[in-house]
Design an enzyme around this catalytic site. Structure first.
Site, PDB file in Angstrom:
ATOM      1  N   LYS A  45      -0.316  10.581  69.387  1.00  0.00           N
ATOM      2  CA  LYS A  45       0.298   9.811  68.315  1.00  0.00           C
ATOM      3  C   LYS A  45       0.806  10.835  67.322  1.00  0.00           C
ATOM      4  O   LYS A  45       0.068  11.696  66.871  1.00  0.00           O
ATOM      5  CB  LYS A  45      -0.711   8.871  67.666  1.00  0.00           C
ATOM      6  CG  LYS A  45      -0.078   7.981  66.616  1.00  0.00           C
ATOM      7  CD  LYS A  45      -1.034   6.914  66.180  1.00  0.00           C
ATOM      8  CE  LYS A  45      -0.442   5.943  65.185  1.00  0.00           C
ATOM      9  NZ  LYS A  45       0.761   6.302  64.500  1.00  0.00           N
ATOM     10  N   ASP A  48       3.051  12.184  63.884  1.00  0.00           N
ATOM     11  CA  ASP A  48       3.205  11.856  62.476  1.00  0.00           C
ATOM     12  C   ASP A  48       4.630  12.183  62.040  1.00  0.00           C
ATOM     13  O   ASP A  48       4.899  13.244  61.494  1.00  0.00           O
ATOM     14  CB  ASP A  48       2.188  12.683  61.674  1.00  0.00           C
ATOM     15  CG  ASP A  48       1.751  11.978  60.416  1.00  0.00           C
ATOM     16  OD1 ASP A  48       2.222  10.857  60.159  1.00  0.00           O
ATOM     17  OD2 ASP A  48       0.925  12.556  59.686  1.00  0.00           O
ATOM     18  N   GLU A  67      -2.461  13.031  64.865  1.00  0.00           N
ATOM     19  CA  GLU A  67      -2.741  11.767  64.196  1.00  0.00           C
ATOM     20  C   GLU A  67      -3.630  10.860  65.042  1.00  0.00           C
ATOM     21  O   GLU A  67      -4.356  10.035  64.530  1.00  0.00           O
ATOM     22  CB  GLU A  67      -1.425  11.053  63.869  1.00  0.00           C
ATOM     23  CG  GLU A  67      -1.620   9.826  63.020  1.00  0.00           C
ATOM     24  CD  GLU A  67      -0.327   9.107  62.698  1.00  0.00           C
ATOM     25  OE1 GLU A  67      -0.416   8.049  62.048  1.00  0.00           O
ATOM     26  OE2 GLU A  67       0.749   9.578  63.077  1.00  0.00           O
TER      27      GLU A  67
END
Length: 176
Positions: A2, A4, A138
């Site tokens: 994930k 950012d 993240e």
């Protein structure tokens, strides 16, 4: 992983690149280095989905660097993390399983400075999440490997964010 940054589609037509936000705004001029990098994709007309991130000296995406690049700050290294291939030379690939889309995408963006293939891992999800949290990502996004592309979540993704980016504490965020 994930990432950012800003979710961004990349529409490429014979070397002409459009970086499109979720709402359809063309931000190609805000990120000229990423547009130039994507122009090096060697097929005629791919349509990609990915995340545009400012990247720090440690190689990790940084939202503050992404915002600085958006505001025109010079010297910010921006990278387009490609994770989906929706169309390829006029053919729909979004209906194919994720694993097949990834296999088509990887050779298109490999070895292009400023573009990074966001690969996938299979296996122990908890272990993968802990490894993602340790260096400061993240979190992770899990997708169904045999599912077609669906814009937005549509219940096919599972996100797991890191609560403490410097450590390994993570929290599972199902269907968000």
């Amino acid at each position: 992983m994930k990432l950012d940054g800003f979710r961004m589609s990349a529409r490429i037509d014979r070397g002409r690149v459009q970086l499109l936000t979720r709402t359809g705004l063309d931000w190609s001029e805000k990120y000229p280095s990423v547009s130039a990098a994507l122009a090096q994709v060697t097929v005629e007309s791919p349509y990609l989905d990915g995340e545009l991130c400012g990247v720090g000296d440690d190689g990790l995406p940084s939202f503050s660097l992404t915002q600085a690049a958006t505001d025109g700050q010079r010297g910010v290294r921006s990278v387009y993390f490609a994770f989906e291939l929706l169309h390829l030379d006029g053919r729909d690939s979004a209906s194919q399983p994720l694993i097949e889309r990834k296999a088509l995408l990887k050779p298109l963006v490999s070895d292009i400075s400023g573009v990074q293939f966001n690969d996938h891992e299979t296996g122990d999800g908890e272990l993968i999440r802990r490894h993602a949290c340790r260096p400061g990502f993240e979190g992770v996004v899990s997708k169904t490997i045999d599912a077609p592309y669906a814009p937005g979540n549509r219940g096919l993704w599972r996100k797991a964010k890191c609560l403490n980016r410097r450590g390994i504490r993570c929290r599972r965020l199902d269907r968000s």
